[in-house]
Design a protein around this motif. Structure first.
Motif, PDB file in Angstrom:
ATOM      1  N   LEU A 143       0.748  -1.221   0.289  1.00 13.14           N
ATOM      2  CA  LEU A 143       0.081  -0.027   0.081  1.00 13.14           C
ATOM      3  C   LEU A 143       1.021   1.071  -0.071  1.00 13.14           C
ATOM      4  O   LEU A 143       2.153   1.341   0.219  1.00 13.14           O
ATOM      5  CB  LEU A 143      -0.972  -0.215   1.154  1.00 13.14           C
ATOM      6  CG  LEU A 143      -1.755  -1.158   1.483  1.00 13.14           C
ATOM      7  CD1 LEU A 143      -2.653  -1.159   2.787  1.00 13.14           C
ATOM      8  CD2 LEU A 143      -2.888  -1.505   0.237  1.00 13.14           C
ATOM      9  N   PRO A 144       0.220   2.373  -0.184  1.00  9.77           N
ATOM     10  CA  PRO A 144       0.986   3.558  -0.445  1.00  9.77           C
ATOM     11  C   PRO A 144       1.840   3.996   0.795  1.00  9.77           C
ATOM     12  O   PRO A 144       3.063   4.493   1.019  1.00  9.77           O
ATOM     13  CB  PRO A 144      -0.021   4.713  -0.609  1.00  9.77           C
ATOM     14  CG  PRO A 144      -0.947   4.079  -1.322  1.00  9.77           C
ATOM     15  CD  PRO A 144      -1.053   2.582  -0.651  1.00  9.77           C
ATOM     16  N   ARG A 145       1.181   3.455   2.060  1.00 11.34           N
ATOM     17  CA  ARG A 145       1.836   3.907   3.346  1.00 11.34           C
ATOM     18  C   ARG A 145       2.523   2.640   4.203  1.00 11.34           C
ATOM     19  O   ARG A 145       2.878   2.837   5.376  1.00 11.34           O
ATOM     20  CB  ARG A 145       1.080   4.698   4.338  1.00 11.34           C
ATOM     21  CG  ARG A 145       0.379   5.977   3.758  1.00 11.34           C
ATOM     22  CD  ARG A 145      -0.420   6.986   4.569  1.00 11.34           C
ATOM     23  NE  ARG A 145       0.631   7.226   5.932  1.00 11.34           N
ATOM     24  CZ  ARG A 145       1.223   8.312   5.779  1.00 11.34           C
ATOM     25  NH1 ARG A 145       1.710   8.755   4.621  1.00 11.34           N
ATOM     26  NH2 ARG A 145       2.077   8.444   6.821  1.00 11.34           N
ATOM     27  N   SER A 146       2.395   1.325   3.727  1.00 12.73           N
ATOM     28  CA  SER A 146       2.709   0.263   4.444  1.00 12.73           C
ATOM     29  C   SER A 146       2.587  -1.052   3.554  1.00 12.73           C
ATOM     30  O   SER A 146       2.079  -1.121   2.428  1.00 12.73           O
ATOM     31  CB  SER A 146       1.674   0.042   5.635  1.00 12.73           C
ATOM     32  OG  SER A 146       0.558  -0.009   5.281  1.00 12.73           O
ATOM     33  N   VAL A 147       3.070  -2.164   4.038  1.00 11.59           N
ATOM     34  CA  VAL A 147       2.882  -3.400   3.481  1.00 11.59           C
ATOM     35  C   VAL A 147       2.361  -4.092   4.582  1.00 11.59           C
ATOM     36  O   VAL A 147       2.673  -4.239   5.683  1.00 11.59           O
ATOM     37  CB  VAL A 147       4.397  -4.049   3.237  1.00 11.59           C
ATOM     38  CG1 VAL A 147       3.983  -5.553   2.692  1.00 11.59           C
ATOM     39  CG2 VAL A 147       5.220  -3.281   2.056  1.00 11.59           C
ATOM     40  N   VAL A 148       1.084  -4.420   3.928  1.00  7.13           N
ATOM     41  CA  VAL A 148       0.186  -5.500   4.982  1.00  7.13           C
ATOM     42  C   VAL A 148       0.165  -6.760   4.513  1.00  7.13           C
ATOM     43  O   VAL A 148       0.147  -7.125   3.424  1.00  7.13           O
ATOM     44  CB  VAL A 148      -1.528  -4.723   5.044  1.00  7.13           C
ATOM     45  CG1 VAL A 148      -1.151  -3.585   5.544  1.00  7.13           C
ATOM     46  CG2 VAL A 148      -1.863  -4.783   3.598  1.00  7.13           C
ATOM     47  N   MET A 149       0.023  -7.727   5.620  1.00 10.33           N
ATOM     48  CA  MET A 149      -0.183  -9.179   5.493  1.00 10.33           C
ATOM     49  C   MET A 149      -1.327  -9.760   6.356  1.00 10.33           C
ATOM     50  O   MET A 149      -1.274  -9.389   7.555  1.00 10.33           O
ATOM     51  CB  MET A 149       1.338  -9.885   5.741  1.00 10.33           C
ATOM     52  CG  MET A 149       2.545  -9.280   5.053  1.00 10.33           C
ATOM     53  SD  MET A 149       3.753  -9.948   5.398  1.00 10.33           S
ATOM     54  CE  MET A 149       5.067  -8.901   4.933  1.00 10.33           C
ATOM     55  N   HIS A 150      -2.000 -10.831   5.585  1.00 11.42           N
ATOM     56  CA  HIS A 150      -2.884 -11.581   6.505  1.00 11.42           C
ATOM     57  C   HIS A 150      -2.371 -12.872   6.079  1.00 11.42           C
ATOM     58  O   HIS A 150      -2.731 -13.681   5.355  1.00 11.42           O
ATOM     59  CB  HIS A 150      -4.378 -11.473   5.906  1.00 11.42           C
ATOM     60  CG  HIS A 150      -5.398 -11.932   6.620  1.00 11.42           C
ATOM     61  ND1 HIS A 150      -6.476 -12.862   6.051  1.00 11.42           N
ATOM     62  CD2 HIS A 150      -5.432 -11.978   7.921  1.00 11.42           C
ATOM     63  CE1 HIS A 150      -7.201 -13.358   7.076  1.00 11.42           C
ATOM     64  NE2 HIS A 150      -6.619 -13.032   8.047  1.00 11.42           N
ATOM     65  N   VAL A 151      -1.882 -13.269   7.614  1.00 13.58           N
ATOM     66  CA  VAL A 151      -1.296 -14.471   7.633  1.00 13.58           C
ATOM     67  C   VAL A 151      -2.133 -15.764   8.508  1.00 13.58           C
ATOM     68  O   VAL A 151      -2.548 -15.362   9.618  1.00 13.58           O
ATOM     69  CB  VAL A 151       0.182 -14.298   8.314  1.00 13.58           C
ATOM     70  CG1 VAL A 151       1.116 -15.795   8.361  1.00 13.58           C
ATOM     71  CG2 VAL A 151       1.107 -13.489   7.642  1.00 13.58           C
ATOM     72  N   MET A 152      -2.243 -16.772   7.922  1.00 15.33           N
ATOM     73  CA  MET A 152      -3.214 -17.726   8.400  1.00 15.33           C
ATOM     74  C   MET A 152      -2.628 -18.439   9.429  1.00 15.33           C
ATOM     75  O   MET A 152      -1.291 -19.250   9.078  1.00 15.33           O
ATOM     76  CB  MET A 152      -3.910 -18.594   7.415  1.00 15.33           C
ATOM     77  CG  MET A 152      -4.572 -17.865   6.397  1.00 15.33           C
ATOM     78  SD  MET A 152      -5.889 -16.821   7.269  1.00 15.33           S
ATOM     79  CE  MET A 152      -6.862 -17.881   7.844  1.00 15.33           C
ATOM     80  N   LYS A 153      -2.818 -18.978  10.663  1.00 16.39           N
ATOM     81  CA  LYS A 153      -2.041 -19.794  11.456  1.00 16.39           C
ATOM     82  C   LYS A 153      -2.392 -21.233  10.914  1.00 16.39           C
ATOM     83  O   LYS A 153      -3.307 -21.714  10.477  1.00 16.39           O
ATOM     84  CB  LYS A 153      -2.771 -19.721  12.934  1.00 16.39           C
ATOM     85  CG  LYS A 153      -2.710 -18.357  13.773  1.00 16.39           C
ATOM     86  CD  LYS A 153      -3.298 -18.095  14.918  1.00 16.39           C
ATOM     87  CE  LYS A 153      -3.107 -16.940  15.651  1.00 16.39           C
ATOM     88  NZ  LYS A 153      -3.756 -16.861  17.123  1.00 16.39           N
TER      89      LYS A 153
END
Length: 226
Positions: A70-80
């Motif tokens: 994203l413009p202001r960050s790198v985001v991750m949705h990580v599954m357990k």
């Protein structure tokens, strides 16, 4: 050699997943390598090089995880990995000392384990990269890993429905119809638009007796004369 800085990390969790944010703006040349036990990241932000090299507290499901730059960050949705446990981790990293220096709680997404009612809002991941398709090599960066052939077929069907032949609207679903039927439908359509010639063609069409009101009106005087 340019100095490599450690990127700051924020995180929150639910019973089945983690939401990890690398808080760097305008990241360029981002490289994300998520494995079941580790996360490695490299990228440039504001002309500085940053990296992340961490080991998770417990294994994760890398193939079911996604990320987005994203413009202001790198985001991750990580599954357990073990979703049956349905328990919160005490921390993100296996190394407790490293966590104190590098990781912060994402209070905007934080919920207490006893107050969990729903999962994360993952709208920021829309259009992101699917870790599973990337690792498989066949996804080519397409979210969800849908084969390209399916996309092409859908596109061709959509073009067929917009082909400019109004008479073909009802036949859009009959993908296996032979080419001769397409030509016949086209000729009928041309007959409807062709004046007198169209009346002859419509006369043999028992399936649509009321399709041309003008022709029916023209025939009425002849019926009365007879």
């Amino acid at each position: 050699m340019a100095k490599v800085n450690t990127a700051p990390i924020k995180w929150a969790q639910r019973s089945d997943s983690l939401y990890i944010t690398i808080a760097l703006p305008d990241v360029k040349e981002a490289s994300v390598d998520l494995a079941d036990e580790t996360l490695k990241f490299k990228g440039k932000s504001e002309s500085k090089e940053y990296e992340v090299d961490i080991a998770f507290f417990k294994p994760v499901d890398s193939k079911g995880s996604t990320y987005n730059v994203l413009p202001r960050s790198v985001v991750m949705h990580v599954m357990k990995k073990d979703k049956e446990e349905e328990e919160f981790w005490p921390r993100l990293l296996k190394d407790k000392a490293l966590e104190k220096n590098q990781v912060k709680i994402d209070w905007d997404r934080y919920v207490d384990e006893d107050e969990e009612e729903e999962g994360f809002d993952t709208s920021a991941l829309d259009g992101g990269m699917d870790m599973g398709s990337m690792m498989g090599g066949g996804g080519g960066g397409m979210p969800g890993g849908m084969p390209g052939g399916m996309d092409m077929a859908s596109m061709m069907q959509g073009m067929g429905g917009m082909g400019g032949m109004p008479g073909m609207g009802g036949a859009g679903g009959a993908g296996g119809m032979p080419g001769g039927m397409d030509m016949e439908a086209l000729m009928k359509q041309m007959g409807q638009m062709g004046g007198g010639g169209g009346a002859d063609m419509m006369g043999g069409d028992d399936g649509e007796p009321d399709s041309d009101d003008d022709d029916s009106d023209d025939d009425l005087p002849e019926l009365e004369d007879s």
